[in-house]
Design an enzyme around this catalytic site. Structure first.
Site: not given
Length: 217
Positions: A42, A79, A108, A189, A192
């Site tokens: 991502s 992801g 991830n 979040d 990112h």
């Protein structure tokens, strides 16, 4: 006399065409496109952003404006894990025949607490498969937060250095380190980078490409 004159004219024209062709070929070869496959997650896919806001697209735009013969092929998926990237890689190599593969993968794996040994195995195979397809590899070091313990985070980061050393491929630092501590450059979040951070990431990667990839060509 007439035949001799015609021969001289023909020779001059033939030499001129050949010389121009050789010059054109040399010019084409000097500007041969360098294809860089971005195998990422991502962070390179531009999570939460429009495609034209992501660092990879910004960098491609810059290369095009500069008429630089570099083509970025962004095969990043939000992801994605190292295992998923390994499974997708053969088809990507066959389709694009890249000159370089930028490996920005593993975050991830860390978030899910996957074994470091598995991460290292997958990274090693990604490097091996890329090299077998005549592509050079640029490996990005990935860092994770110590949520699963400082020891795990340390071993995780160390796996990248180990693979780089064992496979003799260049290793670059985690590219979001300079923005992740600035809340103004991160999405809510906290994981990112936001749109404002993307130009900074683009410039950072442009410098890495210039220092490593372009210097080797």
């Amino acid at each position: 006399m007439l035949l001799r004159s015609l021969f001289v004219i023909f020779f001059v024209i033939s030499y001129s065409v050949t010389a121009n062709t050789d010059h054109s070929d040399a010019k084409t070869q000097s500007k041969q496109t360098t294809k860089i496959l971005i195998l990422g997650d991502s962070l390179s896919a531009g999570y939460g952003l429009k495609q034209d806001q992501a660092w990879a697209q910004l960098l491609q735009n810059a290369y095009e404006q500069e008429k630089s013969p570099i083509l970025l092929i962004n095969a990043s998926i939000s992801g994605e894990t190292s295992g998923g990237a390994l499974q997708r890689l053969p088809a990507l190599l066959a389709e694009h025949s890249p000159d370089w593969v930028l490996v920005e993968i593993g975050g991830n794996d860390g978030l899910r607490g996957y074994p470091v040994k598995l991460l290292k195995q997958n990274l090693s195979q990604i490097v091996d498969k890329s090299i077998a397809a005549n592509a050079k590899v640029l490996l990005m070091e990935i860092e994770i937060t110590p949520n699963l313990g400082k020891r795990y985070a340390t071993l995780f980061k160390g796996a990248y250095q180990q693979v780089a050393n064992e496979k003799n491929v260049p290793l670059i630092p985690f590219f979001i380190t300079s923005v992740v501590t600035d809340a103004n450059l991160m999405l809510p979040d906290g994981i990112h980078p936001n749109a404002e951070a993307q130009p900074l990431l683009s410039e950072k990667m442009k410098q890495h490409f210039a220092d490593i990839i372009l210097q080797s060509d």
